[in-house]
Design an enzyme around this catalytic site. Structure first.
Site, short mmCIF file in Angstrom:
data_model
loop_
_atom_site.label_atom_id
_atom_site.label_comp_id
_atom_site.label_asym_id
_atom_site.label_seq_id
_atom_site.Cartn_x
_atom_site.Cartn_y
_atom_site.Cartn_z
N ASP B 213 0.84 -1.19 0.00
CA ASP B 213 0.00 0.00 0.00
C ASP B 213 0.88 1.24 0.00
OD1 ASP B 213 -2.85 -1.03 2.08
OD2 ASP B 213 -2.24 -1.51 0.03
N ASN B 223 1.27 -2.90 4.22
CA ASN B 223 0.51 -3.74 3.31
C ASN B 223 -0.60 -4.44 4.07
OD1 ASN B 223 0.00 -4.72 0.74
ND2 ASN B 223 1.25 -6.55 1.03
N LYS B 224 -1.33 -5.25 3.38
CA LYS B 224 -2.47 -5.94 3.97
C LYS B 224 -2.06 -6.69 5.22
CE LYS B 224 -5.58 -9.74 2.96
NZ LYS B 224 -6.71 -9.19 3.70
#
Lengths: 704, 317
Positions: B213, B223-224
């Site tokens: 991200d 990130n996720k």
């Protein structure tokens, strides 16, 4: 070290084992040489074995010869004449039998190990009263010569292998009692005469002219080995020097150096330069030795001690070279300080500028010639550095820059000189004085470099007034941009990293940027508490504590021993820095690395707050290569607690050294981020910022 | 229609509207386009329509427009990062020593378009660079639905390379399943595993490849949720951990830990079957520190985490 076949070696090297059974009769000859008449055997450590066997061989022959010549001559009292004759005959035969190059190389090695032995030997010379002849005759020539200082050094000209040792044997012998004699008096003239006697004796002795010969005869490798051993010996001397401060011997030292300086300078280059060198090599660690900065300090101290104008060497001509310093240093071989180098742990720090207390009194005694060209404001600044009233990287840098502004304002270009060059020299004098008072910090070094660069790029046709204004403006800009504004921006970034609630922030000692950031965060209404870690002897954390509490921040105060206890409560760590190096290593007050390591081990983020003017391009991997030594006395005494006196009189104990390091170094892996005025950067990005600055420097200095 | 009477507020309002409209248009034109790229296109449009008389004025208008765009989607870090980078890139004054505002604006537009074009091509550049890291018959583990990773794997596969992909399920938003579907559509052999299966399967994996991200200042990524755990498992098993991220995702953030991440407005929904009094912590993102990351494949090249800061400093200092 074996030049002293002249006298029977009286001491025992190695460990004397009490109560063990006598060794078998086969070794009885050896035993007679080695012991003071007692049947106990002597254990020689392996390093010394070779020399021993050599000496043993020679002494065996020696005894045999002696037995032939004069059976009764073997006695425990010192018999310089007959004994040297025997070994004189014995050794050449030994020499003849042994292949020469190996012999020479071993001599070189012996001189390295031998300085330790000489130290031991001379120490035992103090201890034992009875004369003993030693198997390794050459090794103990020093103490024998100590015993008989007046006798000329070498008694056997044909023993040319050992000549490189004999000159300094003589020199050491003569000056040592000379120094000892003059020590109580502390008078320069007396020391001078004693010292004069020393070089005279050395020169007069047979050893002197013979000194270079062995060098020429040695192969290149052997010469190099000899040089290495001398260098090691000199380093050992320096190590022995710190912490044992004695003014009277320094007087003679300075005097000797002043006189020896000419001789030394004259004798440098060519074989005869070997003479003072091997001399220093043979020296056991004495209180005065070492690099130019040492000599500078010593000259101050020495001058202070002796007080005579003749002993003023002045602020260092670095030309008082190694030879002179070595010769002077060896003149001071202290009876009190003869211990073997290998026991001395501060040998590791012998390359650093040794601590020397500079006070107004010592400066006054130095007199005008020594302080020529030093601006009074710089004198004042230096004294304030020396007594610790200005401390901390930024404070010192700022004070220095303000003082330099004053210096530039008061400066006038002499007739016929160019401002840019002469001002550089003038500034260099000021800096040299400051270094004597206290070594420069990295920030100060960067600022000086920046200033010198600006001075050197002033066009020659610029009128003086304009040039001076330009420089003052330059200094003001540097202070404003790189320090003051940088601090403000840095604080803003650091404050952003403090949570609104619940943070427990650990800090160590005193960093004014960190203090400012924490105070600012509190003023912004964030609620957090601070743990201040502190350590002796400086206990700078108390200043931090006072300022934080004045700002209303709840604080906890601990010493380093409670770190592992408190670390679990901590959420983040803010630390200051004296410098950040190119590989991300952070140089900071001694103890900071331990705090960072502890935090890293517990996965707490470590934030280093450091302005970019303290970034440096060098790379440092350990705390030893560059550091600063502080006053060892500070470790011995606890202010306000006179009952803690276990270290009283530590200076007289030859086996004890106190080491007070000011800085330590933490590797980049402990550092989570470096907060600078440009924002937060990882420690690996320091060279990038340096590069950006270098590029902008080039564009700025262009128009000049 | 907004009546423009020369009041700055009104003009700005118009500009902001234009920006937002452009943004949505760009998104709807191409479903693959990243938020940040769409924002960059919108900001370029703003420069075109700008009526400011000075460079500072243009700068100010751009900043306001960027704020407006971020209000559309406040939690998207890459949107913010992209806007900031674009602003920085276009207004670097050292290269804009032009007296004439029109020429300056033209230059800005040129830069803006160039930036937008580079960003659109970024995925392609990354795909080409990154496909060299995939060897024959290797097993790639990925997490979450990243379009740049998808493009990378597609490019590698279409060049004839044989490999297989393991995809984590990606609960509760099922992004992993979306990824698996897309990969399957390309005929790439894909295996689906539970999120908790990662440590189990790590031995069979040759490399881990994820998107981001945002890339933070020290080279770490956001990130996720779950990426950090996978990174730790990969580090423990000595498997390389690669990140594919476009350069406009480089953000001026420097998290100290997981708690230091930008605020999320909408944490993910866990589901209905919760005990009444249980607390739920369910962020949608986590932070992976640079020590766990082997390399970042970006359109600026293949970088080590330390080099990310280098790029950012060059741009911002």
């Amino acid at each position: 070290m074996t030049g002293g076949q002249q006298k029977p070696v009286k001491q025992v090297v190695g460990f004397h084992v009490e109560g063990a059974s006598p060794s078998p009769p086969g070794l009885s000859l050896l035993q007679n040489e080695m012991t003071a008449g007692s049947p106990t055997p002597v254990i020689i450590p392996p390093t010394f074995q070779r020399e021993t066997s050599h000496g043993a061989r020679s002494s065996t022959l020696e005894t045999a010869a002696r037995a032939v010549v004069d059976p009764g001559a073997v006695s425990t009292s010192a018999q310089p004449q007959p004994v040297p004759a025997a070994p004189a005959e014995a050794c050449p035969s030994v020499a003849a039998s042994a292949p020469r190059p190996i012999h020479q190389a071993e001599r070189a090695e012996a001189s390295h190990a031998g300085m330790a032995q000489a130290a031991v030997g001379s120490q035992s010379s103090l201890a034992s009263e009875s004369a003993m002849s030693s198997a390794s005759a050459g090794m103990f020539s020093l103490d024998t010569s100590t015993r008989n200082p007046q006798s000329p050094a070498p008694h056997h000209p044909q023993h040319h292998h050992h000549h490189q040792h004999s000159p300094f044997a003589a020199a050491s012998g003569a000056p040592a009692p000379g120094a000892a004699a003059s020590a109580p008096a502390g008078k320069a003239p007396k020391a001078a005469s004693a010292a004069a006697a020393a070089p005279a004796a050395a020169a007069g002795g047979d050893g002197a002219p013979k000194g270079p010969k062995p060098q020429r005869e040695m192969t290149k490798a052997e010469r190099r080995a000899l040089q290495e051993s001398q260098r090691a010996a000199k380093a050992a001397q320096k190590a022995g020097g710190d912490g044992v401060a004695e003014k009277p011997p320094r007087g003679p030292a300075a005097a000797v150096r002043a006189e020896g300086a000419d001789g030394g300078r004259g004798s440098r280059g060519g074989g005869s330069s070997v003479e003072p060198r091997p001399a220093s090599a043979a020296r056991p660690p004495s209180s005065v030795a070492g690099g130019p900065s040492d000599r500078r300090i010593d000259s101050l101290g020495g001058a202070g001690g002796a007080g005579g104008p003749g002993s003023v060497v002045g602020i260092p001509p670095a030309s008082a070279g190694g030879g002179a310093g070595g010769a002077g240093g060896e003149a001071l071989r202290k009876k009190k300080d003869p211990k073997a180098v290998s026991l001395n742990s501060t040998e590791l720090f012998a390359h650093l500028q040794q601590y020397k207390r500079v006070t107004a009194a010592s400066l006054l005694q130095l007199g005008q010639p020594g302080l020529a060209g030093v601006h009074p404001a710089v004198l004042q600044l230096g004294l304030r550095y020396a007594d610790g009233s200005i401390r901390g990287a930024n404070a010192r840098c700022l004070a220095m820059l303000h003082t330099f502004c004053q210096v530039i304002r008061d400066y006038t270009t002499p007739e016929g000189k160019e401002l840019s060059r002469d001002l550089l020299r003038h500034l260099g004098d000021q800096v040299n004085f400051l270094v004597v008072c206290r070594p420069l910090s990295v920030g100060m070094g960067n600022a000086i470099r920046h200033l010198k660069l600006r001075i050197s790029t002033i066009p020659p046709e610029t009128p003086e007034g304009e040039a001076k204004e330009l420089l003052e403006q330059e200094i003001a800009d540097y202070i404003n941009v790189r320090i003051d504004s940088a601090d403000k921006q840095l604080v803003a970034y650091a404050v952003a990293k403090v949570e609104a609630h619940g943070d427990v922030i650990l800090t160590y000692a005193a960093s004014h940027v960190v203090i400012r950031a924490l105070v600012e965060a509190a003023q912004q209404g964030k609620s957090f508490r601070v743990v201040v870690a502190d350590s002796r002897p400086e206990t700078e954390g108390r200043a931090t504590l006072a300022r934080l509490m004045a700002a209303g921040i709840p604080c906890t105060y601990i010493h380093m021993n409670a770190l592992s206890y408190i670390i679990r409560e901590v959420t983040k760590v803010f630390l200051g820095a004296a410098a950040v190096l190119s590989n991300g290593t952070v140089l900071s007050r001694a103890g900071t690395a331990a705090v960072a390591m502890m935090a890293h081990a517990h996965s707490k983020p470590v934030m280093i707050c450091c302005e970019t003017h303290k970034f440096n391009e060098r790379v440092q991997l350990d705390s030893i290569t560059h550091n600063e030594l502080g006053d060892p006395q500070a470790l011995a005494a606890v202010p306000g607690k006179p009952e803690i006196n276990a270290l009283e009189g530590w200076a007289e104990n030859p086996r004890l050294r106190l080491l007070n390091l000011k800085y330590d170094v933490m590797p980049a892996e402990y550092v989570t981020m470096v907060v600078t005025e440009f924002g937060m950067v990882p420690p690996t990005s320091v060279p990038v910022i340096l590069r950006e600055f270098r590029q902008s420097e080039q564009t700025v200095s262009g128009p000049f | 229609m907004v009546v423009t009477e020369g009041f700055e507020a009104n003009t700005q309002g118009t500009l902001n509207d234009i920006a937002v409209r452009e943004f949505h248009d760009a998104l709807s034109r191409d479903e693959e386009v990243a938020f940040a790229v769409a924002a960059i296109m919108a900001l370029t449009a703003v420069i075109k329509r700008s009526t400011a008389a000075t460079l500072m004025g243009v700068s100010k208008e751009l900043e306001d427009a960027a704020q407006a765009l971020q209000r559309v989607n406040p939690t998207n870090i890459s949107l913010k990062a992209g806007c900031e980078l674009f602003l920085r890139y276009t207004t670097r004054t050292s290269a804009l020593e032009l007296k004439d505002i029109e020429t300056a604006k033209a230059r800005l537009i040129e830069r803006g378009l160039h930036f937008a074009e580079t960003s659109t091509r970024a995925r392609q550049t990354i795909a080409e660079l990154g496909s060299r890291f995939i060897r024959s018959n290797c097993v790639v583990l990925t997490h979450g639905y990243s379009r740049v990773v998808l493009r990378l794997l597609q490019t590698a596969f279409s060049s004839g390379l044989q490999f297989s992909v393991i995809v984590t399920e990606g609960r509760p938003d099922g992004t992993g399943i979306t990824m698996a579907k897309k990969l399957d559509a390309e005929n790439i052999p894909v295996t689906l595993v539970l999120d908790s299966c990662v440590a189990y399967i790590m031995d069979r994996v040759d490399m881990v490849l994820v998107g981001a991200d945002a890339v933070v200042e020290n080279g770490g990524i956001i990130n996720k949720l779950g990426t950090y755990g996978i990174a730790l498992a990969a580090q423990a098993a000595s498997k390389p951990f690669y990140v594919a991220a476009e350069s406009y995702k480089f953000a001026r953030l420097y998290p100290l830990g997981q708690a230091d991440l930008p605020e999320e407005r909408k944490p993910l929904d866990v589901g209905p079957m919760l005990p009444p009094r249980a607390n739920v912590i369910n962020p949608s993102r986590d932070y992976t520190p640079p020590q766990c990351i082997s390399l970042l494949v970006t359109d600026l090249g293949v970088l080590t985490p330390a080099a990310v800061s280098d790029e950012l400093i060059q741009l911002y200092v």
